[in-house]
Write a protein that holds these residues in place. Structure first.
Motif, PDB file in Angstrom:
ATOM      1  N   GLU A   9       0.861  -1.193   0.000  1.00 15.10           N
ATOM      2  CA  GLU A   9       0.000   0.000   0.000  1.00 15.10           C
ATOM      3  C   GLU A   9       0.893   1.238   0.000  1.00 15.10           C
ATOM      4  O   GLU A   9       1.913   1.272   0.703  1.00 15.10           O
ATOM      5  N   ASP A  10       0.532   2.245  -0.783  1.00 14.02           N
ATOM      6  CA  ASP A  10       1.379   3.437  -0.873  1.00 14.02           C
ATOM      7  C   ASP A  10       0.829   4.621  -0.077  1.00 14.02           C
ATOM      8  O   ASP A  10       1.527   5.609   0.118  1.00 14.02           O
ATOM      9  N   ASN A  11      -0.398   4.534   0.370  1.00 15.45           N
ATOM     10  CA  ASN A  11      -1.005   5.663   1.081  1.00 15.45           C
ATOM     11  C   ASN A  11      -0.747   5.561   2.584  1.00 15.45           C
ATOM     12  O   ASN A  11      -1.139   4.582   3.230  1.00 15.45           O
ATOM     13  N   GLU A  12      -0.055   6.577   3.114  1.00 18.14           N
ATOM     14  CA  GLU A  12       0.368   6.527   4.521  1.00 18.14           C
ATOM     15  C   GLU A  12      -0.775   6.340   5.506  1.00 18.14           C
ATOM     16  O   GLU A  12      -0.651   5.621   6.487  1.00 18.14           O
ATOM     17  N   ARG A  13      -1.866   7.020   5.247  1.00 12.83           N
ATOM     18  CA  ARG A  13      -3.003   6.909   6.176  1.00 12.83           C
ATOM     19  C   ARG A  13      -3.593   5.506   6.167  1.00 12.83           C
ATOM     20  O   ARG A  13      -3.974   4.967   7.204  1.00 12.83           O
ATOM     21  N   ASN A  14      -3.683   4.930   4.970  1.00 13.79           N
ATOM     22  CA  ASN A  14      -4.194   3.557   4.882  1.00 13.79           C
ATOM     23  C   ASN A  14      -3.234   2.560   5.516  1.00 13.79           C
ATOM     24  O   ASN A  14      -3.657   1.597   6.155  1.00 13.79           O
ATOM     25  N   ILE A  15      -1.935   2.806   5.326  1.00 14.38           N
ATOM     26  CA  ILE A  15      -0.930   1.921   5.935  1.00 14.38           C
ATOM     27  C   ILE A  15      -1.125   1.925   7.446  1.00 14.38           C
ATOM     28  O   ILE A  15      -1.205   0.876   8.082  1.00 14.38           O
ATOM     29  N   LYS A  16      -1.235   3.123   8.022  1.00 13.18           N
ATOM     30  CA  LYS A  16      -1.365   3.239   9.477  1.00 13.18           C
ATOM     31  C   LYS A  16      -2.646   2.556   9.966  1.00 13.18           C
ATOM     32  O   LYS A  16      -2.624   1.789  10.915  1.00 13.18           O
ATOM     33  N   LEU A  17      -3.743   2.851   9.284  1.00 18.92           N
ATOM     34  CA  LEU A  17      -5.031   2.275   9.683  1.00 18.92           C
ATOM     35  C   LEU A  17      -4.996   0.742   9.650  1.00 18.92           C
ATOM     36  O   LEU A  17      -5.346   0.078  10.637  1.00 18.92           O
ATOM     37  N   ILE A  18      -4.563   0.198   8.522  1.00 14.24           N
ATOM     38  CA  ILE A  18      -4.580  -1.262   8.344  1.00 14.24           C
ATOM     39  C   ILE A  18      -3.589  -1.933   9.298  1.00 14.24           C
ATOM     40  O   ILE A  18      -3.897  -2.952   9.922  1.00 14.24           O
ATOM     41  N   LYS A  19      -2.406  -1.312   9.439  1.00 17.35           N
ATOM     42  CA  LYS A  19      -1.377  -1.847  10.325  1.00 17.35           C
ATOM     43  C   LYS A  19      -1.900  -1.859  11.773  1.00 17.35           C
ATOM     44  O   LYS A  19      -1.759  -2.855  12.482  1.00 17.35           O
ATOM     45  N   ASP A  20      -2.496  -0.759  12.191  1.00 22.94           N
ATOM     46  CA  ASP A  20      -3.023  -0.668  13.558  1.00 22.94           C
ATOM     47  C   ASP A  20      -4.074  -1.748  13.820  1.00 22.94           C
ATOM     48  O   ASP A  20      -4.057  -2.399  14.863  1.00 22.94           O
ATOM     49  N   ILE A  21      -4.987  -1.913  12.883  1.00 22.11           N
ATOM     50  CA  ILE A  21      -6.052  -2.913  13.069  1.00 22.11           C
ATOM     51  C   ILE A  21      -5.442  -4.305  13.192  1.00 22.11           C
ATOM     52  O   ILE A  21      -5.741  -5.063  14.118  1.00 22.11           O
ATOM     53  N   LEU A  22      -4.569  -4.643  12.261  1.00 19.66           N
ATOM     54  CA  LEU A  22      -4.041  -6.009  12.225  1.00 19.66           C
ATOM     55  C   LEU A  22      -3.104  -6.297  13.399  1.00 19.66           C
ATOM     56  O   LEU A  22      -3.104  -7.401  13.935  1.00 19.66           O
ATOM     57  N   GLU A  23      -2.335  -5.293  13.804  1.00 18.69           N
ATOM     58  CA  GLU A  23      -1.454  -5.497  14.955  1.00 18.69           C
ATOM     59  C   GLU A  23      -2.267  -5.642  16.240  1.00 18.69           C
ATOM     60  O   GLU A  23      -1.892  -6.399  17.135  1.00 18.69           O
ATOM     61  N   PHE A  24      -3.378  -4.941  16.299  1.00 17.76           N
ATOM     62  CA  PHE A  24      -4.282  -5.088  17.444  1.00 17.76           C
ATOM     63  C   PHE A  24      -4.723  -6.545  17.600  1.00 17.76           C
ATOM     64  O   PHE A  24      -4.862  -7.048  18.710  1.00 17.76           O
ATOM     65  N   TYR A  25      -4.916  -7.208  16.463  1.00 20.59           N
ATOM     66  CA  TYR A  25      -5.356  -8.608  16.493  1.00 20.59           C
ATOM     67  C   TYR A  25      -4.184  -9.592  16.575  1.00 20.59           C
ATOM     68  O   TYR A  25      -4.364 -10.801  16.454  1.00 20.59           O
ATOM     69  N   GLY A  26      -2.979  -9.054  16.740  1.00 18.22           N
ATOM     70  CA  GLY A  26      -1.819  -9.913  16.970  1.00 18.22           C
ATOM     71  C   GLY A  26      -1.065 -10.375  15.737  1.00 18.22           C
ATOM     72  O   GLY A  26      -0.186 -11.231  15.834  1.00 18.22           O
ATOM     73  N   TYR A  27      -1.391  -9.818  14.591  1.00 23.11           N
ATOM     74  CA  TYR A  27      -0.677 -10.225  13.377  1.00 23.11           C
ATOM     75  C   TYR A  27       0.602  -9.415  13.235  1.00 23.11           C
ATOM     76  O   TYR A  27       0.704  -8.276  13.695  1.00 23.11           O
ATOM     77  N   GLU A  28       1.576 -10.030  12.558  1.00 19.86           N
ATOM     78  CA  GLU A  28       2.835  -9.352  12.263  1.00 19.86           C
ATOM     79  C   GLU A  28       2.686  -8.733  10.872  1.00 19.86           C
ATOM     80  O   GLU A  28       2.458  -9.451   9.898  1.00 19.86           O
ATOM     81  N   VAL A  29       2.786  -7.407  10.807  1.00 20.94           N
ATOM     82  CA  VAL A  29       2.521  -6.718   9.535  1.00 20.94           C
ATOM     83  C   VAL A  29       3.816  -6.178   8.935  1.00 20.94           C
ATOM     84  O   VAL A  29       4.593  -5.504   9.604  1.00 20.94           O
ATOM     85  N   HIS A  30       4.042  -6.498   7.680  1.00 21.83           N
ATOM     86  CA  HIS A  30       5.188  -5.976   6.933  1.00 21.83           C
ATOM     87  C   HIS A  30       4.647  -5.119   5.799  1.00 21.83           C
ATOM     88  O   HIS A  30       3.685  -5.507   5.142  1.00 21.83           O
TER      89      HIS A  30
END
Ligand code: MN
Length: 130
Positions: A9-30
């Motif tokens: 993903e190239d959009n910073e806001r989307n990166i932050k949103l998606i990363k935050d959600i997935l990390e909340f659920y315990g996934y490792e996000v790259h």
């Protein structure tokens, strides 16, 4: 070990949103910020799931999905296309390119983790983990 998810993903806001959600659920996000980097990182990481934005610099998501599907070692990895395209026929085009699932923007903060969980449950059944 945590499940690894590759987010292209190239959009910073989307990166932050998606990363935050997935990390909340315990996934490792790259994170990969363009299609080329996405394909390269997919080979290195061998993630459990790839989330692929369609509009990206250098190499767009559809081309990146094609590249991933051509690569024998990556062909089995579930790919979720994420896109703001709203036009009829786009979903078909994206699935035809080799994506397995489709999520539209703006990202639904409940639908995303639900889909990830469903995909991983299917994978576990196939691989006999659970
Ligand atoms: Mn984009």
């Amino acid at each position: 070990m945590a499940y690894r998810i590759l987010l292209c993903e190239d959009n910073e806001r989307n990166i932050k949103l998606i990363k935050d959600i997935l990390e909340f659920y315990g996934y490792e996000v790259h994170v990969a910020v363009d299609g080329e980097e996405g394909v390269r990182m997919a080979k290195e990481l061998m993630p459990e799931i790839i989330l692929m934005d369609i509009q990206m610099p250098k190499m767009d998501g559809l081309t990146a999905i094609h590249e991933i599907r051509k690569e024998g070692s990556l062909a089995h990895i579930p790919v979720v296309a994420i896109t703001s395209f709203a036009m009829a026929g786009d979903k078909e085009r994206i699935l035809k390119a080799g994506a397995d699932y489709y999520l539209s923007k703006p990202i639904d903060t409940r639908a995303l983790p639900k889909l990830i969980k469903e995909i991983l449950n299917k994978k576990d059944v196939i691989e006999g983990k659970e």
